[in-house]
Design an enzyme around this catalytic site. Structure first.
Site, PDB file in Angstrom:
ATOM      1  N   GLY A 189       4.619 -48.216   3.706  1.00  0.00           N
ATOM      2  CA  GLY A 189       5.266 -46.906   3.703  1.00  0.00           C
ATOM      3  C   GLY A 189       4.582 -45.950   2.753  1.00  0.00           C
ATOM      4  O   GLY A 189       3.443 -46.161   2.318  1.00  0.00           O
ATOM      5  N   ASP A 190       5.311 -44.887   2.440  1.00  0.00           N
ATOM      6  CA  ASP A 190       4.791 -43.833   1.570  1.00  0.00           C
ATOM      7  C   ASP A 190       5.221 -44.092   0.142  1.00  0.00           C
ATOM      8  O   ASP A 190       6.376 -44.433  -0.124  1.00  0.00           O
ATOM      9  CB  ASP A 190       5.321 -42.474   2.038  1.00  0.00           C
ATOM     10  CG  ASP A 190       4.970 -41.360   1.077  1.00  0.00           C
ATOM     11  OD1 ASP A 190       3.784 -41.146   0.823  1.00  0.00           O
ATOM     12  OD2 ASP A 190       5.897 -40.708   0.561  1.00  0.00           O
ATOM     13  N   VAL A 196       1.159 -47.058   0.834  1.00  0.00           N
ATOM     14  CA  VAL A 196       1.271 -48.368   0.200  1.00  0.00           C
ATOM     15  C   VAL A 196       1.018 -49.456   1.239  1.00  0.00           C
ATOM     16  O   VAL A 196       1.591 -49.432   2.337  1.00  0.00           O
ATOM     17  CB  VAL A 196       2.667 -48.564  -0.440  1.00  0.00           C
ATOM     18  CG1 VAL A 196       2.751 -49.922  -1.123  1.00  0.00           C
ATOM     19  CG2 VAL A 196       2.951 -47.444  -1.436  1.00  0.00           C
ATOM     20  N   ASP A 308      12.226 -38.288 -10.629  1.00  0.00           N
ATOM     21  CA  ASP A 308      12.302 -38.424  -9.171  1.00  0.00           C
ATOM     22  C   ASP A 308      13.180 -39.624  -8.806  1.00  0.00           C
ATOM     23  O   ASP A 308      12.811 -40.459  -7.976  1.00  0.00           O
ATOM     24  CB  ASP A 308      10.904 -38.588  -8.578  1.00  0.00           C
ATOM     25  CG  ASP A 308      10.851 -38.239  -7.088  1.00  0.00           C
ATOM     26  OD1 ASP A 308      11.798 -37.573  -6.603  1.00  0.00           O
ATOM     27  OD2 ASP A 308       9.882 -38.626  -6.420  1.00  0.00           O
TER      28      ASP A 308
END
Length: 509
Positions: A189-190, A196, A308
């Site tokens: 994924g991101d 990644v 985040d």
């Protein structure tokens, strides 16, 4: 006109007189030797008229080219340059001149065509070389990696970081082999600023390899920031950084422990939501462990603001224990200041509104984001959903509205047992009130994350106690015992500051 010719080198074969712009003339008088080229580059006007005599016309009619020739006495005289290389004083012979001129023209045309063709081939070759080089070096070019040398050496793991732990350096070839040449089938994924991949190192460890997907300095800076932050941290609820590639390698790659159970977002409202694995006890434990990780970040010296915090950055291992990840936007927070003035960065739906409005980052910005995570755990709803009613698109706003109006049942995921299990109902209610405090628009009204952690642990502890009593056959008809050791909290009371019996007063504000 300037009459001083002292600047003319002795080895010049000729002197050409050319006009210059009037506004440069004065400066030339004082700096003639140094600025005459600059004056000529400034441009000039030249008026030319054909000779009134027939010398040039006769020359051109004979196939020659009219011009000036220097004699042995270094004077310039009119001359006719013939196509066969001869220099005549007036004209070339008609027949020879025209034939030779035609040949010369063809030669010039062929020469120009050949030169143009060679230039085109050169350009094509250069473009092909750049294309192959880009393919070989992938998204993060070596030049970008070398630009990192301008950063402080204290952030360079190769030169001895100021961090408490050293970072292992991997070779690009090793990680390329580990990920089967970054095979798309190995994509996990991101990862914020990179894709990644799952990989297997030579020593048998299964890892996650993050690879930059944008070739720009900002992404490189986030890459370096993540190394600097994670290399100094060790906590069971933070993802482990195994190492990275050297800045001399062809790509920027980060290597983490592989966390195999996906993200909290996947299980709440993503690809794995239908599995229904996250029961209320599991969700409450996720809340506690995430708060524990944030409390650790805020307590280290210097403190670290994650910036985040969101469910897609909370990974789950095989036992559903938390691993907080993605520190690309994180910031070290000086202990002697109340805030950092910086442009807001983060994810819509989780971003502290006070930070967004005032450009002032504080530890309470993480608290706000964590409040959104708590609401997601209660509701199984995403932080932003444009398919919801306009006023409910933002989950934080929706949660505050429902809690204030005593409509928590409209927010909670029905599959958690909120309606059927009184103990769970009361635990969810108290967690919702903690979330409500975290989501206050005024940062000073939010509790520090350590206080949030202690309150969540108290709720969890009382929940376990009630569950244990139920298993032991105790009279569990009155689940109000769950609340007997916890200070009562209501949606109205959380509008004002309060101190739980299980927390310490907020002295940091």
């Amino acid at each position: 006109m300037i009459k001083n010719n002292s600047f003319i080198p002795d080895n010049c074969e000729a002197v050409i007189v050319a006009p210059v712009l009037r506004d440069l003339l004065k400066s030339l008088e004082y700096e003639l030797a140094n600025r005459y080229k600059e004056a000529l580059h400034g441009g000039f006007e030249l008026n030319w008229s054909a000779s009134t005599n027939d010398t040039c016309s006769h020359c051109e009619r004979s196939g020659g080219w009219c011009g000036l020739n220097m004699t042995s006495s270094r004077t310039l005289v009119s001359a006719c340059f013939c196509s066969d290389g001869r220099i005549a004083s007036h004209n070339c012979s008609s027949a020879a001149g025209k034939g030779k001129k035609s040949t010369m023209k063809h030669g010039i045309i062929i020469g120009i065509a050949a030169s143009a063709g060679f230039f085109v081939l050169l350009c094509v070759g250069f473009i092909y070389y750049r294309h192959k080089k880009k393919q070989g070096n992938s998204p993060s070019s070596k030049s970008l990696v070398q630009n990192l040398s301008s950063m402080s050496s204290s952030k360079d793991p190769e030169k001895g970081s100021s961090a408490h732990f050293q970072t292992h350096l991997f070779s690009y070839e090793e990680l390329e082999q580990a990920t089967n040449h970054f095979d798309e089938s190995e994509e996990l994924g991101d990862g914020g600023f990179g894709t990644v991949y799952k990989g297997k190192l030579r020593d048998g460890r299964i890892v996650a390899v993050k690879r930059l997907y944008e070739n720009n300095y900002r992404r490189v800076e986030q890459f370096r920031n993540e190394i600097d932050i994670l290399s100094r941290l060790r906590h069971p609820n933070l993802v482990n950084l195994y190492g990275c590639t050297s800045r001399s390698e062809r790509e920027l790659l980060l290597v983490y422990e592989f966390v195999q159970n996906g993200t909290v977002a996947d299980h709440l409202h993503g690809s794995r939501a239908s599995e229904g694995i996250l029961t209320w006890p599991v969700r409450l434990n996720i809340a506690v462990e995430t708060a524990d990780a944030l409390a650790y970040l805020h307590a280290v010296n210097p403190p670290i603001i994650h910036r985040d915090v969101k469910t897609s950055n909370i990974l789950l291992d095989s036992c559903f224990n938390v691993k907080v990840a993605d520190f690309g936007l994180s910031r070290l927070f000086p202990t002697n200041v109340t805030h950092i003035s910086t442009a807001p960065q983060g994810t819509p739906g989780y971003l502290d509104p006070e930070y967004h409005q005032c450009y002032q980052l504080t530890d309470k910005s993480d608290v706000y984001s964590f409040g959104v995570v708590l609401v997601e755990l209660i509701s199984s709803k995403p932080a932003v959903d444009i398919t919801r009613h306009r006023k409910d698109i933002n989950l934080a706003n929706m949660a505050v509205d429902r809690i204030q109006n005593g409509e928590l049942d409209q927010l909670v995921d029905e599959g958690l047992g909120y309606q059927s299990n009184e103990a769970i109902r009361k635990m969810i209610t108290m967690v919702a009130e903690v979330a409500f405090r975290c989501l206050q628009k005024d940062g000073e009204m939010r509790p520090p994350v350590k206080e949030v952690l202690d309150t969540l642990k108290a709720i969890q502890s009382e929940g376990y106690k009630v569950a244990k009593e139920g298993k032991d056959g105790a009279d569990n008809g009155d689940d109000a015992g769950l609340l007997k050791n916890i200070a009562p909290m209501s949606p109205d009371s959380v509008m004002n500051r309060w101190v739980s019996r299980y927390t310490t007063p907020n002295t940091s504000e």
